[in-house]
Design an enzyme around this catalytic site. Structure first.
Site, PDB file in Angstrom:
ATOM      1  N   GLY A  48       1.178  -1.327   0.093  1.00 35.81           N
ATOM      2  CA  GLY A  48       0.341   0.226   0.029  1.00 35.81           C
ATOM      3  C   GLY A  48       1.045   0.895  -0.142  1.00 35.81           C
ATOM      4  N   GLN A  53       2.635  10.375   1.359  1.00 39.59           N
ATOM      5  CA  GLN A  53       4.090   9.481   1.265  1.00 39.59           C
ATOM      6  C   GLN A  53       5.154  10.160  -0.252  1.00 39.59           C
ATOM      7  OE1 GLN A  53       2.514   5.413   2.276  1.00 39.59           O
ATOM      8  NE2 GLN A  53       4.367   5.209   3.204  1.00 39.59           N
ATOM      9  N   CYS A  91       6.133  -0.116   6.920  1.00 39.41           N
ATOM     10  CA  CYS A  91       5.402   0.958   6.818  1.00 39.41           C
ATOM     11  C   CYS A  91       7.231   1.474   5.817  1.00 39.41           C
ATOM     12  CB  CYS A  91       5.185   2.039   6.655  1.00 39.41           C
ATOM     13  SG  CYS A  91       4.680   3.295   6.434  1.00 39.41           S
ATOM     14  N   LEU A  92       6.908   1.449   4.174  1.00 36.72           N
ATOM     15  CA  LEU A  92       7.912   2.126   3.556  1.00 36.72           C
ATOM     16  C   LEU A  92       9.048   3.479   3.623  1.00 36.72           C
ATOM     17  CD1 LEU A  92       6.541   1.324  -0.747  1.00 36.72           C
ATOM     18  CD2 LEU A  92       7.897  -0.057   0.960  1.00 36.72           C
ATOM     19  N   HIS A 133      -3.934   1.864   7.793  1.00 36.13           N
ATOM     20  CA  HIS A 133      -2.967   2.256   7.584  1.00 36.13           C
ATOM     21  C   HIS A 133      -2.232   3.408   7.167  1.00 36.13           C
ATOM     22  CE1 HIS A 133       1.948   0.992   7.990  1.00 36.13           C
ATOM     23  NE2 HIS A 133       1.555   2.295   6.538  1.00 36.13           N
ATOM     24  N   GLU A 134      -3.172   2.844   5.515  1.00 38.55           N
ATOM     25  CA  GLU A 134      -3.088   4.720   4.592  1.00 38.55           C
ATOM     26  C   GLU A 134      -3.974   5.719   4.701  1.00 38.55           C
ATOM     27  OE1 GLU A 134      -0.522   3.685   2.727  1.00 38.55           O
ATOM     28  OE2 GLU A 134      -0.208   1.587   3.250  1.00 38.55           O
ATOM     29  N   HIS A 137      -2.292   7.696   7.140  1.00 41.00           N
ATOM     30  CA  HIS A 137      -0.941   8.148   5.793  1.00 41.00           C
ATOM     31  C   HIS A 137      -1.771   9.890   6.271  1.00 41.00           C
ATOM     32  CE1 HIS A 137       2.221   6.266   6.459  1.00 41.00           C
ATOM     33  NE2 HIS A 137       1.791   5.329   5.971  1.00 41.00           N
TER      34      HIS A 137
HETATM   35 CO    CO Z   1       2.413   3.203   5.550  1.00 40.41          CO
END
Ligand code: CO
Length: 166
Positions: A48, A53, A91-92, A133-134, A137
């Protein structure tokens, strides 16, 4: 099409709240952003990715794993269970570490598609966790802010150590 550069913690831009995509923004440039988000996510082997981000502060999410392939524009959680599910998340934007977070087990969301139409989706399991989670963000929240204090301290110590090595 080159991937976007992903912002990493503690970059202050990860903590901004993103804005809704407006009616007059459902156009080719939105499609370009979404295509590039998918490419960026695949290159980094994520499941995701949220637009903030990559420093685009609009409410856009892409998700792809197993048989799921979703583009969520202006997603809103309209129902969530009091039942809780917890997994170790990554998480990226926080590379090399992962941490345990609890979230609602089942959710229902409403969102817009690339053509501007509205859809609703019920999600459970990993998909429900990933969507929450997204959406975090989009609100400038990183998963580590949802961890218990002690777990968070340990994670940040490790993150700092590994980040300095790079
Ligand atoms: Co993330």
């Amino acid at each position: 099409m080159t991937p976007y550069t992903i912002l990493t913690y503690p970059d202050i831009r990860l903590f901004h709240e993103s804005k809704n995509v407006l009616d007059n923004e459902f156009d080719d440039s939105l499609k370009m952003i979404i295509d590039r988000l998918f490419i960026t996510m695949r290159v980094h082997e994520g499941i995701g990715l949220a637009a903030p981000q990559v420093n685009i502060h609009k409410r856009i999410i892409v998700i792809a794993f197993d048989n799921h392939n979703l583009t969520l524009i202006n997603p809103v959680i309209i129902e969530k269970s009091s039942d809780i599910d917890g997994i170790v998340e990554g998480c990226l934007s926080v590379p090399n570490v992962s941490g345990y977070v609890e979230r609602s087990k089942d959710i229902k969301i409403r969102y817009r598609n690339l053509d501007g139409s509205y859809s609703e989706l019920k999600a459970t399991g990993l998909l429900a966790i990933c969507i929450q989670h997204e959406i975090d963000h989009l609100n400038g929240v990183i998963y580590i802010n949802r961890m218990s204090n002690i777990r968070k301290i340990i994670l940040l110590k490790k993150y700092k150590r590994l980040s300095n090595k790079e």
